[in-house]
Design a protein around this motif. Structure first.
Motif, PDB file in Angstrom:
ATOM      1  N   LEU A  95      -6.004   9.757  -4.674  1.00 10.45           N
ATOM      2  CA  LEU A  95      -6.080   8.303  -4.467  1.00 10.45           C
ATOM      3  C   LEU A  95      -6.835   8.030  -3.169  1.00 10.45           C
ATOM      4  O   LEU A  95      -6.574   8.655  -2.153  1.00 10.45           O
ATOM      5  CB  LEU A  95      -4.651   7.757  -4.378  1.00 10.45           C
ATOM      6  CG  LEU A  95      -4.479   6.238  -4.411  1.00 10.45           C
ATOM      7  CD1 LEU A  95      -4.922   5.671  -5.753  1.00 10.45           C
ATOM      8  CD2 LEU A  95      -3.011   5.880  -4.169  1.00 10.45           C
ATOM      9  N   LEU A 134      -7.748   5.362  -0.370  1.00 12.66           N
ATOM     10  CA  LEU A 134      -7.414   4.069   0.237  1.00 12.66           C
ATOM     11  C   LEU A 134      -8.636   3.159   0.334  1.00 12.66           C
ATOM     12  O   LEU A 134      -8.552   1.951   0.098  1.00 12.66           O
ATOM     13  CB  LEU A 134      -6.822   4.302   1.637  1.00 12.66           C
ATOM     14  CG  LEU A 134      -6.463   3.053   2.452  1.00 12.66           C
ATOM     15  CD1 LEU A 134      -5.308   2.306   1.811  1.00 12.66           C
ATOM     16  CD2 LEU A 134      -6.122   3.400   3.889  1.00 12.66           C
ATOM     17  N   GLY A 154       0.979   4.272  -2.756  1.00 11.85           N
ATOM     18  CA  GLY A 154       0.880   5.695  -2.407  1.00 11.85           C
ATOM     19  C   GLY A 154       2.083   6.496  -2.860  1.00 11.85           C
ATOM     20  O   GLY A 154       1.971   7.678  -3.193  1.00 11.85           O
ATOM     21  N   ALA A 155       3.246   5.847  -2.890  1.00 12.70           N
ATOM     22  CA  ALA A 155       4.472   6.542  -3.294  1.00 12.70           C
ATOM     23  C   ALA A 155       4.442   6.944  -4.770  1.00 12.70           C
ATOM     24  O   ALA A 155       5.274   7.714  -5.216  1.00 12.70           O
ATOM     25  CB  ALA A 155       5.694   5.677  -3.008  1.00 12.70           C
ATOM     26  N   SER A 156       3.463   6.432  -5.521  1.00 11.03           N
ATOM     27  CA  SER A 156       3.336   6.861  -6.922  1.00 11.03           C
ATOM     28  C   SER A 156       2.770   8.270  -7.001  1.00 11.03           C
ATOM     29  O   SER A 156       2.708   8.852  -8.080  1.00 11.03           O
ATOM     30  CB  SER A 156       2.448   5.875  -7.692  1.00 11.03           C
ATOM     31  OG  SER A 156       1.160   5.865  -7.128  1.00 11.03           O
ATOM     32  N   GLU A 157       2.398   8.826  -5.866  1.00 17.00           N
ATOM     33  CA  GLU A 157       1.943  10.227  -5.759  1.00 17.00           C
ATOM     34  C   GLU A 157       0.807  10.570  -6.725  1.00 17.00           C
ATOM     35  O   GLU A 157       0.872  11.537  -7.464  1.00 17.00           O
ATOM     36  CB  GLU A 157       3.124  11.184  -5.962  1.00 17.00           C
ATOM     37  CG  GLU A 157       4.193  11.013  -4.893  1.00 17.00           C
ATOM     38  CD  GLU A 157       5.360  11.997  -5.038  1.00 17.00           C
ATOM     39  OE1 GLU A 157       5.170  13.158  -4.701  1.00 17.00           O
ATOM     40  OE2 GLU A 157       6.434  11.583  -5.505  1.00 17.00           O
ATOM     41  N   ILE A 158      -0.226   9.732  -6.687  1.00 18.24           N
ATOM     42  CA  ILE A 158      -1.405   9.995  -7.509  1.00 18.24           C
ATOM     43  C   ILE A 158      -2.377  10.846  -6.701  1.00 18.24           C
ATOM     44  O   ILE A 158      -2.755  10.485  -5.590  1.00 18.24           O
ATOM     45  CB  ILE A 158      -2.066   8.663  -7.933  1.00 18.24           C
ATOM     46  CG1 ILE A 158      -1.196   7.989  -8.977  1.00 18.24           C
ATOM     47  CG2 ILE A 158      -3.470   8.905  -8.467  1.00 18.24           C
ATOM     48  CD1 ILE A 158      -1.629   6.598  -9.310  1.00 18.24           C
ATOM     49  N   GLU A 159      -2.769  11.965  -7.293  1.00 22.58           N
ATOM     50  CA  GLU A 159      -3.654  12.875  -6.579  1.00 22.58           C
ATOM     51  C   GLU A 159      -5.046  12.260  -6.398  1.00 22.58           C
ATOM     52  O   GLU A 159      -5.593  11.676  -7.334  1.00 22.58           O
ATOM     53  CB  GLU A 159      -3.767  14.184  -7.357  1.00 22.58           C
ATOM     54  CG  GLU A 159      -3.830  15.399  -6.443  1.00 22.58           C
ATOM     55  CD  GLU A 159      -3.788  16.674  -7.262  1.00 22.58           C
ATOM     56  OE1 GLU A 159      -4.590  17.569  -6.989  1.00 22.58           O
ATOM     57  OE2 GLU A 159      -2.946  16.737  -8.193  1.00 22.58           O
ATOM     58  N   LEU A 213       0.837  -1.208   0.000  1.00 22.46           N
ATOM     59  CA  LEU A 213       0.000   0.000   0.000  1.00 22.46           C
ATOM     60  C   LEU A 213       0.868   1.254   0.000  1.00 22.46           C
ATOM     61  O   LEU A 213       0.593   2.217  -0.726  1.00 22.46           O
ATOM     62  CB  LEU A 213      -0.930  -0.013   1.214  1.00 22.46           C
ATOM     63  CG  LEU A 213      -2.038  -1.073   1.165  1.00 22.46           C
ATOM     64  CD1 LEU A 213      -2.794  -1.119   2.494  1.00 22.46           C
ATOM     65  CD2 LEU A 213      -3.014  -0.808   0.022  1.00 22.46           C
ATOM     66  N   SER A 214       1.923   1.240   0.802  1.00 21.71           N
ATOM     67  CA  SER A 214       2.806   2.404   0.843  1.00 21.71           C
ATOM     68  C   SER A 214       3.433   2.679  -0.520  1.00 21.71           C
ATOM     69  O   SER A 214       3.530   3.823  -0.961  1.00 21.71           O
ATOM     70  CB  SER A 214       3.893   2.177   1.890  1.00 21.71           C
ATOM     71  OG  SER A 214       4.823   3.232   1.874  1.00 21.71           O
TER      72      SER A 214
END
Lengths: 409, 409
Positions: free
Chosen positions: B338, B340, B331-336, B327-328
């Motif tokens: 997103l 959870l 999230g690290a793909s930095e998609i605005e 999951l981290s």
């Protein structure tokens, strides 16, 4: 300025208490309260991960409402990140904050929560709540900065804190930095948690400016493994207990501001250095200086590419001057018009690549010896312009795999 | 279409010879000549590294001048990348090409050179020149595709080649793929060298289209270590020996084109899979399917972030369902934006993350068992849209460090 370089035992207006609530194994300390009981300001930057942990969301919300100096509290746990825990995780975080607020008789929005550890697990809130009155009670305020730095450790092998006393306008002022982090370290907010405290009075704008300028050259310029966490937070807190005020905009305070800023940023840089040198499994600290770039951004791109290259990092681990890997990583930054013939590379001031080729008097044995040192300065001159940048990384060893394959076991 | 799935022993118009000139140790084969003696077309894509190896520069130059089908030759060495060798390296490369051109009586621009191995070292040109007449001589043309695939290996643990026979308009046609690569594998041109040969006649535009479409879903969608090499090259070569011509623009040939394209791309995908499964130190192949993305690009960003995460990869190595790391990394793909709560994750069709939380009937033991398999399908549903993407990666083990710390020793 006189840099007293003294270890600070305490800064007026801040007190620490630490306990163990069983989130970490073997009774290790895992919960800390930092009570900023003198009116304080707080500024911070947080992870850009799209799935930020609950405490990051709460801190961001609190910051918006922070108008004037007030009593603030930081509640920090290690062992559980409270990340990817959804609405329930947010409620957990707020319950803990509420409990701290109630124990200290302050508003909930003045309580800043931080968590670090395993992602996706829920906080053991009930256990935490049982300890908060004790943490907040006066008799438990005797914990040291070392205790605080220890309580926030996860895979860190040593606690990380740095303190400085400097003299501004004839008075001693204090700056203290605490951090944790050794894995999930990426050039974009490259730390799990870092705090810098000072008794110098600052406006919110100046405090925010310090945080942003510091993060750029420190926590955003280091790499351990190219991973970015859900919990990265760097906050600075200032009160006015030293009686000294500095300001970037006041002419009369400009000199003090410059001295203070330099020292504040130095603390950030040294914390970043501690994080990298404690990089999971690291045996070597590698400081990279990029010069001759067209722009600062270009220098950083090269620094990031070299810092992130597992092949460069394993070569440093082996003490093998496989210099082609460094050149390849420079090229992997995809800079247009990069000219190999203009690139020079030195290891600890020993020229190894000259105009893109092995230096004329290059000795593999000498390079090997230099690469076997624990601290290595890698200088890369791109020969294109006048801009410079700095990065820090560590080598990649068997122990990185060991630590991360066994993290939860 | 009938997929005959036969291993091809030969394709008319192509012949292979292989030798050892001592670039690699222990007399292992390290120089190969592929003579495309029937008039052929060639298309290719190359590394985006800003410091491309000499052979990449020569191939790119040759491509510009390639107007009509002609006799072509590929000269490929392993053990030395001829990268970061400057002007001298270019001269070395051209001397070898000249020698091949002269031995085969073709123009130098028809000779495509490829190198793979240690960066910054010079090619042993004199030794190579001594072998080229032998390689070009008729009596040495008996080498197999396996021999060719073996001669181009570096840290690869097995030779990589795939062949297919299919029927188009009643005739058998052949497609053959050969690749090398197991480290320095990054989602941007993720291979050192790959070649696909066919006896189906194609226009240059169609061949280039096939190369670009194939690289997107294969070599650009795999990750071993996030490193990008100076030598990455993927080329396709076609002659007309099958008597079959396909074209993307001709209505009458459209059906055959579609069948051919599908099979051609499949060869690329399977080569990519072989590379990942031979990832340095890899014990597991991890196939990642991202669905529910807003766009293909978004799906790929998530796939790249998860594929590149050392913490995800060490968790897979340990067979530890530390799902928070997945999951981290998402999230690290930095998609605005997103969310959870909308994310589902499955391992081999077993739902582990449901709406951002551990699935209701989640069993850690079951997840652990699934993660211990040698091939793992990781499905990530972002719950945002209808776009999908695929990625492949491998785990990160002690042996990755071992292989790369000892590479030159």
């Amino acid at each position: 300025m006189i840099n007293l370089s003294k270890k600070i035992d305490s800064i007026k207006g801040f007190s620490v208490s630490v306990t163990s609530v069983g989130i970490k194994k073997h009774g290790r300390p895992d919960l800390a309260l930092l009570d900023c009981y003198s009116p304080s300001r707080l500024a911070g930057v947080f992870t850009s991960n799209s799935l930020p942990a609950a405490p990051v969301t709460v801190c961001r919300d609190n910051l918006v409402n922070l108008s004037k100096p007030s009593r603030l509290a930081l509640i920090i746990n290690s062992g559980c990140a409270n990340a990817c825990t959804g609405k329930d995780g947010l409620i957990d975080c707020l319950r803990v904050s509420d409990s701290v607020a109630s124990a200290l008789n302050i508003e909930r929005k003045s309580v800043f929560p931080f968590s670090t550890g395993v992602i996706l697990e829920r906080l053991p809130v009930e256990k935490m709540l049982l300890s908060i009155d004790d943490l907040a009670g006066n008799k438990n305020r005797s914990a040291s900065w070392r205790d605080l730095a220890t309580a926030i450790m996860t895979t860190d092998s040593f606690p990380k804190f740095i303190s400085k006393q400097i003299v501004l306008s004839g008075r001693i002022v204090n700056i203290l930095g605490i951090a944790k982090g050794s894995g999930m370290i990426h050039p974009n907010m490259a730390t799990m948690l870092a705090f810098i405290l000072t008794d110098v009075e600052l406006s919110f704008q100046d405090l925010q400016l310090l945080v942003k300028d510091t993060v750029k050259v420190s926590f955003n310029s280091i790499s351990v493994d190219g991973d970015m966490s859900t919990n990265d937070s760097f906050v600075a807190i200032s009160n006015s207990m030293s009686g000294i005020k500095v300001s970037s905009s006041s002419l009369s305070e400009k000199k003090d501001w410059n001295i203070f800023k330099k020292n504040f940023m130095q603390i950030g840089l040294e914390l970043a250095e501690l994080i990298v040198s404690d990089g999971e499994g690291a045996t070597k600290l590698i400081k990279i200086e990029i010069s001759g770039a067209v722009s600062y951004e270009e220098a950083c791109r090269v620094g990031e590419s070299v810092s992130n290259s597992p092949l460069v990092k394993t070569a440093f681990f082996a003490g093998d001057p496989n210099l082609g890997r460094i050149l390849s990583a420079i090229g992997a930054s995809e800079i247009e018009g990069l000219d190999l013939n203009k690139i020079n590379v030195s290891i600890n001031d020993y020229l190894v690549i000259q105009s893109g080729l092995l230096a004329r008097d290059y000795s593999e044995i000498k390079a090997k010896n230099l690469m076997s040192l624990e601290e290595i300065n890698l200088s890369i001159d791109l020969g294109r312009g006048k801009a410079c940048g700095k990065y820090m990384t560590c080598d990649l060893s068997y122990d990185y795999i060991k630590i991360n394959a066994e993290y939860r076991s």
